[in-house]
Design an enzyme around this catalytic site. Structure first.
Site: not given
Length: 1590
Positions: A606, A609, A728
């Protein structure tokens, strides 16, 4: 990436990674038996065992650049699972910089044992300069690994670490096998059922469904979801985090990482047990795996924890607070001000409910005023009062630090402020850690102002006032910075306020209250006391942020400027630089990830980045220690493919999540499908053409040699996990249309990648579900009435997995209007499935749209299934407890019959979209190519060895090469090079011509290349390949075999293969033929060539490229014979093909080093027969009209006779070979067929003696047929040939200012510029290379004469008025004694007296003259620095003082050497003109009509002599004296450009010349015989050295 790498290393050094429990790997069945061996140990054992191998070992070859790093395209290398161990072969060209005492290092456990990130296995690179360098790495298990090469630097004693490369090995995933979804061509009524046995599933076969556990109810009801998921064709579940949730109830806000969410269990916390519920979860996942064939993938949250995690109070150091990150102090104060402001809105009469932009403006303006009261500017600026007090106090006490910076006296205050700012003397500058934390220590300020304001003396008041003026200037930009930061913060608050409370698409949070303040708080306040310690920064994300930069750390001001889109329920975790920075947190999170790795088959990282690289690397290493086959995927928002690759390669991410929903129209969607889901294009060639069979020596040095298949690796792009929709993102009802779910979902399943979906997508959920606020539960609909598109997904997901398991790796994507067609094909069987989808990017339309009927050539297509979705209402179900989708009904289409057609291109199946095919519809067909022989691949590649193996070198010239001019000449103009529309003519008729474009096409499967388009359009190229050979069988009978081989294969392809597959089979045939022909050439070559590296062999092929038979040029005037071309394309045929000088400069390298002694001998005898006036011709013209104007050619021939005698078997017998003389003894010119021609014979020994004797007597004649008919450019005087020996020095002088008798033979041609008839480089006198060649010949003949192997002792000559015998030794010694005196130009002018020097015209010192004794008026040309002296050094090194020689060579290395050759003139010379243009029609005589041919342009062939000379003298007296490898590495670095050029240039050779610094010259031959030859000469010297050393 050095900082990130350091962090990773630091982390690894101190984190304890658990040992793997090999009995519990994956927690999956079948259970791996316990064994003390690691996977690396088992891999070594496999290669060292002697048992028979079922299949050849796969060898993935990775070629490194000369510096030892991977090419940019190959920096990341994805490798398949090691079901059976295989090899990664790292190859490096011999002699490249990285091979200089090179050591290959990798953290893959090559020597066995467990993987450790900071433990590196080493392999020393071989030091052989003549053979390719390769390291074989036995690969046995999954993971992410780094490698590099370390080698000696240029500075003695230094080591260079090369660029890093990465290879990631896919995990082995096992899942339950399933029955086929199709039964007798129709969808099986019960779908695909789970079987008992397991199967290895490749990543491309994963079909993943996201489930949110909070909407599933207790684990006791999960079986229903497993059954539904399995029935819909999925084989892996993606679980959002299952751990205990925080107060927000978001699965991603984890309260306790080591405890599972209590609400999942019927008894709540009572059911969790001491293990946090782990055993119960594993029990359910085991059911999913074993009964329903579902693997499990979980989110792993590394960046943050829930704001109510109980352990935060005990360990506040785990988060970012002003206490441990002081620059957050003003950000916290601003955040606190926002909360206080929010609580007081009603009392202040400000709006609490936002209904308009005006409300927002009122609030922001009011908060701006409220914030100004906080005086946050004090965090930025220097306190003027404190600064004055501190400096005054220091001055009064005499506590002054003397200023040591730049002179500051009498500078302006602006200049002084800049100087003190740049000095680093301002404490706390821009740190923002506390109010007025920015200051200059008083003593430092005192020393500074005293140095600056010298006129103020010791007046402390005045000096203090002066300092205040400087401080005021310093503060100006700091106040501006505060203003800018405040504005940014207010703007971001305004934007956030508008989105959350006013925007239509925002969450519309409602009234502002103390619980729901103006905007989300940036800090979680754990306690009211010690806010600086217990106020922890919340996590979030920033638009377009640098993913490698931590936005919580200074100098980022993201929290102060309110740039973070914050998650108020999540505290950002502070890992620091490694475990020592935060030991408890690292230990805790390591337990978290290792526990998950024991339970789940895969991780989704999750917020990847924003995960610090060193954190991700270390924690994933810990996870893989307990589960080596852990599958890792992630969603990255880096905005850069390069940055994506950095994360993928370092972390070992197996798949990157890609989303179909990101496409804004069908064209963009088709691009995404092509990019992430194509696999390889249909008709790909790399597997059939680029692989090669070989034998694999045992990688560890022990064990048997095995058969292997070598597969070149081109580097990788990150593998995709392609989602139709993630959990999402907005639903398709919002994004496009609800109907598009069906067409998009279908297209995603046809991607050759891992694929993913979310339960709500299949069930047609109308809106994005809020992970935090949504409390309803899923409805289990299986495949029933309210299951949306699930029934279609059952078929499509099952097909997706079956196609991955079956190797349907080739695909084709076609987009037309709103249609996208995706065809998947198994390349071996040519069975496939084609999907036709009508996308629905826009709402409301039921129109069929338009797509051209889809023609499938030579293919039958059978309808499998089709459907569209009928949604009668888009009203959203408001059931308070159950999540339901739209009332969509999947409508099955009636069967679509695919008719067969026939046109000029052959049979085809034609798919026509039915009349009713509304947007969102799709249909699937099974396809099968018809008439394709399953043995065709084998047939096309077999038999090549037999067809090409018996060809001689001249036959191979026809097969491999033949330029346009050669082929036209040989075929009376009938055949030329092949022209390809959009590409132009190939440079060769033979296989090398085809291979240049095909190498690129085959390697990268570039089926859009013009050649591929041409092959699909017709079979003209097929006919050309064999017909050109058949037409030449009468001259070259052996060509019948390869011609027939080509014809049989090409004709079968023409008859049986549809157009779209023609490029593939053409490439197979051509590449197999090329490999066989090349092998045939190499096998006939010397050991130096056959055992050599690619560069040696590529250069050696130039000997075949240049040596062929045409009709208009021959070594026999009466019949065609093979002859050597000087260069191509300009010297292909006729009188211009064969030149004496070029032949004998080229003969050693192209013929003698390669072992073609017959070819060498034929040329020696032919030219020897033409001896006339003591010279051989430069222009041979088939011996019919030879021209004798070359002073150096006979000496080159004598050098080659010497070389032949020394290298050929029984080479000395050539001296007794007899040749018939072309001309009578009196040198009378006669035609070749005149009776006086060939009337007497001479032996080669007699020829040699005649050359020397004629020179000793002096040569004086006028060229036969002198005048314009012979040379229309030359002036009359130029036809007079005069050569004589100076018996005082032994030097041979010759030439005049009107002719040019050496290789620098450019004759002026421009009347307009006035250079017509004037040579650009006359070189009259004694050219240095002729002197060297003469010396070499005399030395050799003296040796032979003394040994009784030569019938002469010397020459008769008139010396001092007397004719007498001058022995070879006497002449030799005369040259030896005079050479340095005549040619050397000393570095010290005071030594000029010892040499024959005219000091006034010396242009450069430390050189050897190019000529000695230039004619009157041209004395200066003696002193021109040119690249000819290394020739003399190479053939007669004894002439040179070694120190002088090396000095001159080093100067040439610096001044004359270019990328591909040697500058022909010193750049500081006034005549230097480096750009050659033979078409120049200007008035500048120095360049008109290319007069500067040899006055600057960089010629290829002198480079070889420079390298040989440098090698000799540097190993004698230079750096290589004690270590020759020092010299060899330097010289091989010089060869990097020629090596690269010959590999990439379509002519596959080294050019005649280039312009300045290697720039392309259009008038140069693209490949020149002597350019390649002289490099072979050097490489053979190196080969001999290596052999001797060995």
């Amino acid at each position: 990436m050095p900082k990130a790498t350091k962090k990773a290393k630091a982390a690894l050094a101190s984190v304890k990674i658990p040992k793997p429990n090999l009995s519990q790997s994956n927690g999956s069945s079948p259970v791996t038996p316990k064994t003390p061996k690691t996977p690396a140990d088992e891999g070594i054992e496999f290669f060292e065992s002697t048992g028979p191998a079922d299949q050849p070992i796969r060898v993935y070859e990775l070629r490194l650049d000369p510096d030892g790093g991977p090419n940019k395209d190959r920096a990341y290398m994805r490798l398949p699972p090691a079901y059976t161990p295989y090899v990664v072969r790292v190859t490096l060209d011999a002699g490249t910089p990285a091979s200089r005492n090179g050591v290959f290092k990798t953290n893959f456990p090559l020597d066995g044992g467990r993987f450790a990130r900071d433990h590196f296995a080493e392999r020393k690179l071989p030091t052989d300069f003549s053979s390719p360098i390769q390291i074989d790495l036995p690969i046995s298990h999954a993971g992410a690994f780094v490698y590099w090469i370390e080698y000696d630097g240029d500075t003695p004693g230094t080591r260079v670490k090369g660029r890093e490369g990465y290879f990631n090995i896919d995990p082995i995933l096992k899942t339950k096998a399933r029955t086929p979804i199709l039964s007798e061509g129709k969808v099986a009524p019960d779908g695909s059922s789970v079987k008992a046995d397991y199967v290895n599933i490749p990543l491309d076969g994963l079909s993943i469904l996201t489930l949110v556990s909070k909407w599933m109810g207790p684990v006791t009801s999960w079986r229903d979801y497993f059954a539904e998921t399995s029935a819909r064709g999925y084989n892996m579940i993606h679980w959002t985090p299952l751990q205990e949730r925080g107060e927000s109830d978001s699965p991603y806000s984890i309260r306790n990482q080591l405890v599972y969410e209590p609400s999942m269990f019927p008894g709540g916390k009572k059911d969790i047990g001491s293990d946090g519920g782990k055993a119960k979860v594993e029990e359910m996942l085991k059911i999913a795996r074993e009964e329903y064939g579902l693997l499990s993938l979980t989110d792993v949250v590394l960046n943050h924890t829930a704001n109510d995690s109980p352990w935060l109070v005990e360990h506040p150091e785990a988060g970012y607070s002003p206490a441990n990150t002081p620059h957050l102090t003003p950000a916290l104060e601003l955040d606190t001000a926002m909360l206080e402001f929010s609580a007081g809105l009603q009392a202040a009469g400000l709006p609490t409910t936002i209904t308009s932009e005006q409300d927002i403006s009122k609030l922001v303006e009011a908060f701006d005023a409220y914030l100004k009261e906080r005086s946050l500017w004090q965090y930025y600026v220097l306190d003027v009062i404190r600064e004055r007090r501190a400096i005054k106090e220091a001055l009064d006490k005499g506590d002054v630090v003397q200023w040591s910076g730049p002179d500051v006296a009498y500078k302006t205050v602006v200049e002084l402020a800049e100087i003190i700012r740049d000095s680093g003397k301002i404490d706390g500058y821009k740190k923002l850690e506390k109010r007025f934390g920015t200051q200059v220590p008083g003593p430092v300020a005192a020393g500074f102002v005293k140095a600056a304001f010298v006129n103020l003396g010791d007046d402390s008041e005045s000096l203090a006032d002066a300092w205040v003026r400087v401080v005021d200037v310093l503060n100006v930009p700091l106040y501006e910075e505060w203003t800018d930061d405040t504005k940014a913060a207010l703007d971001n608050i305004r934007n956030r306020l508008k989105y959350t409370r006013l925007d239509a698409h925002g969450p519309k949070l409602g009234p502002i209250t103390p619980q729901l303040p103006l905007v989300e708080p940036y800090f979680t306040r754990l306690k009211k006391s010690e806010p600086e310690k217990y106020s922890l920064a919340n996590n979030g994300w920033i638009w377009n942020a640098d993913p490698l930069s931590n936005f919580a750390l200074w100098p980022s001001k993201a929290y102060l400027r309110r740039e973070v889109i914050v998650w108020g329920d999540c505290v950002k975790l502070r890992y620091g630089d490694g475990p020592s920075s935060n030991p408890w947190l690292w230990e805790y999170m390591t337990k978290y990830v290792t526990s998950l790795a024991e339970t789940f088959e895969g991780f989704r990282i999750d917020n990847c980045h924003s995960t610090p690289l060193h954190v991700g690397v270390t924690l994933l290493d810990a996870a893989r220690a307990v589960n080596p086959n852990l599958y890792v995927c992630a969603e990255l928002f880096t905005g850069s493919e390069e940055m994506d690759t950095i994360f993928v390669s370092r972390l070992g991410i197996n798949s990157l999540i890609r989303e179909a929903g990101n496409a804004w129209d069908p064209k963009e969607f088709s691009r995404l499908l092509y990019r992430h889901g194509l696999g390889k294009p249909i008709g790909s060639m790399d597997g059939a053409c680029m692989t090669s069979k070989a034998e694999l020596p045992p990688p560890t040095g022990k064990g048997p040699t095995r058969d292997c298949v070598v597969i070149p690796h081109n580097g990788s792009v990150p593998h995709a996990l392609f989602y139709d929709l993630t959990h999402d993102n907005e639903s398709y009802l919002d994004k496009r249309s609800a109907e598009d779910a069906l067409s998009t979902g279908a297209l995603i399943t046809f991607s050759f990648s891992a694929i993913g979906s979310v339960k709500g997508f299949d069930d047609l959920y109308p809106k994005l579900l809020n992970l935090v606020g949504e409390k309803r539960k899923y409805e289990v609909t299986n495949l029933g009435e309210r299951s949306g598109i699930a029934k279609a997904k059952r078929l499509l997901n099952a097909l997706h997995t079956e196609m991955a398991l079956g190797g349907y790796e080739e695909g084709h994507v076609h987009q037309e209007n709103d249609y996208i067609v995706l065809h998947r094909v198994q390349p071996n069987t040519q069975k496939g499935y084609i999907l036709v989808a009508h996308t629905a990017f826009h709402k409301g339309s039921k129109d069929r749209g338009y797509i051209t009927p889809i023609k499938l050539r030579s293919t039958k297509a059978k309808f499998i299934y089709g459907a569209y979705i009928d949604i009668p209402s888009y009203d959203i179900d408001q059931d308070p407890s159950t999540l339901r989708g739209l009332p969509g009904r999947l409508v099955d289409m009636p069967e679509v019959v695919v008719p067969q057609g026939l046109d000029g291109e052959g049979p085809f199946a034609e798919i026509v979209v039915p009349d009713y095919f509304p947007p969102g519809s799709f249909m699937v067909f099974e396809t099968q190519l018809q008439g394709l022989d399953s043995s065709l691949d084998t047939f096309c590649s077999e038999g090549a060895e037999a067809a090409f193996g018996n060809l001689n070198l001249v036959d191979l010239n026809v097969i491999l090469h033949r330029a346009e001019g050669e082929e036209r000449d040989a075929t009376d103009g009938e055949i030329g090079t092949y022209a390809i529309p959009g590409l132009g003519n190939l440079v060769y008729c033979g296989l090398e011509g085809w291979m240049h474009p095909l190498r690129h096409i085959m390697r990268y499967n570039d089926l859009g290349h013009p050649l591929c388009a041409h092959l699909r359009e017709g079979t003209w190229a097929f006919d050309y390949v064999h017909s050109r050979l058949f037409k030449q069988v009468d001259v070259f009978p052996a060509l019948a075999y390869p011609a027939k081989w080509f014809q049989e294969r090409l004709e079968r392809v023409k008859q049986t293969v549809p157009p779209f597959l023609r490029p593939k089979y053409f490439a197979i045939i051509i590449s197999e033929a090329y490999k066989a022909a090349r092998r045939a050439a190499i096998e006939q070559a010397s050991n130096f060539v056959s055992s050599g590296h690619d560069f040696t062999q590529n250069l050696a092929l130039c000997s075949i490229q240049m040596h062929g038979q045409v009709k208009s040029a021959s070594l026999d005037p009466g019949k065609p014979t093979p002859s050597l071309a000087a260069g191509l394309p300009h010297f292909a045929a006729g009188w211009a093909r064969c030149w004496g000088r070029d032949v004998f400069i080229s003969l050693r390298g192209l013929f003698l080093t390669t072992g073609n002694f017959d070819g060498a001998k034929a040329h020696i005898l032919a030219f020897a027969s033409t001896l006339k006036h003591g010279l051989i011709p430069n222009l041979l013209d088939s011996l019919r009209n030879p021209r004798y104007n070359s002073r150096d050619s006979p000496w080159w021939m004598l050098q080659n006779i010497q070389d032949y005698a020394k290298s050929a078997p029984d080479g000395l017998t050539i001296l007794s070979e007899s040749v018939k003389r072309r001309f009578p003894k009196d040198d009378t010119w006669v035609a070749w067929n005149d009776p006086r021609a060939y009337a007497y014979s001479s032996t080669i020994a007699e020829i040699i003696q005649e050359i020397l004797q004629r020179h000793a007597d002096g040569i004086h004649f006028r060229e036969y047929n002198a005048g314009p008919n012979l040379d229309m450019q030359m002036r009359d005087e130029g036809f007079n040939i005069d050569i004589q020996v100076d018996w005082k020095t032994g030097l041979i002088f010759g030439g005049n200012r009107h002719n040019c008798g050496t290789w620098m033979d450019k004759m002026g041609e421009s009347e307009k510029a006035g250079n017509k008839g004037l040579p650009g480089t006359p070189r009259d006198g004694a050219p240095v290379e002729i002197t060297g060649l003469l010396k070499s010949t005399l030395r050799w003949l003296d040796e032979l004469s003394k040994a009784g192997k030569f019938p002469y002792k010397g020459v008769e000559a008139e010396v001092d008025g007397k004719r007498r015998l001058v022995t070879y030794k006497e002449w030799n010694d005369l040259l030896q004694s005079s050479f340095e005196k005549c040619y050397y130009v000393p570095t010290d002018p005071s030594e000029d007296i010892n040499y024959n020097i005219n000091s006034s015209i010396v242009n450069r010192r430390g050189i050897y003259k190019d000529v000695y004794g230039s004619g009157p008026g041209r004395e200066w040309s003696d002193y021109q620095f040119r690249p000819n002296f290394p020739i003399a050094m190479t053939v007669a090194p004894e002439l040179f003082d070694p120190e002088h020689a090396l000095g001159a060579l080093k100067l040439a290395d610096q001044v004359l050497r270019g990328p591909l050759g040697m500058k022909t003139l010193d750049p500081i010379d006034l005549q230097y003109r480096p750009y050659y243009d033979n078409a120049n029609e200007g008035t500048d005589p120095s360049i008109a009509k290319g007069w500067n041919y040899h006055n600057g342009p960089e010629w290829g062939w002198p480079l070889g002599y420079f390298l040989r000379a440098y090698l000799y003298f540097d190993t004698k007296v230079g750096a290589g004296k004690t270590d020759p490898t020092q010299t060899l590495h330097h010289l091989h670095r010089i060869l990097l450009k020629p090596r690269e050029h010959i590999q990439k240039d379509p002519w596959a050779g080294i050019p005649e010349l280039t312009n300045k610094d290697g720039e392309y010259c259009r008038d140069s031959c693209n490949t020149q015989a002597w350019s390649a030859s002289c490099l072979l000469d050097f490489l053979e010297e190196v080969h001999k050295m290596s052999a001797k050393a060995a």
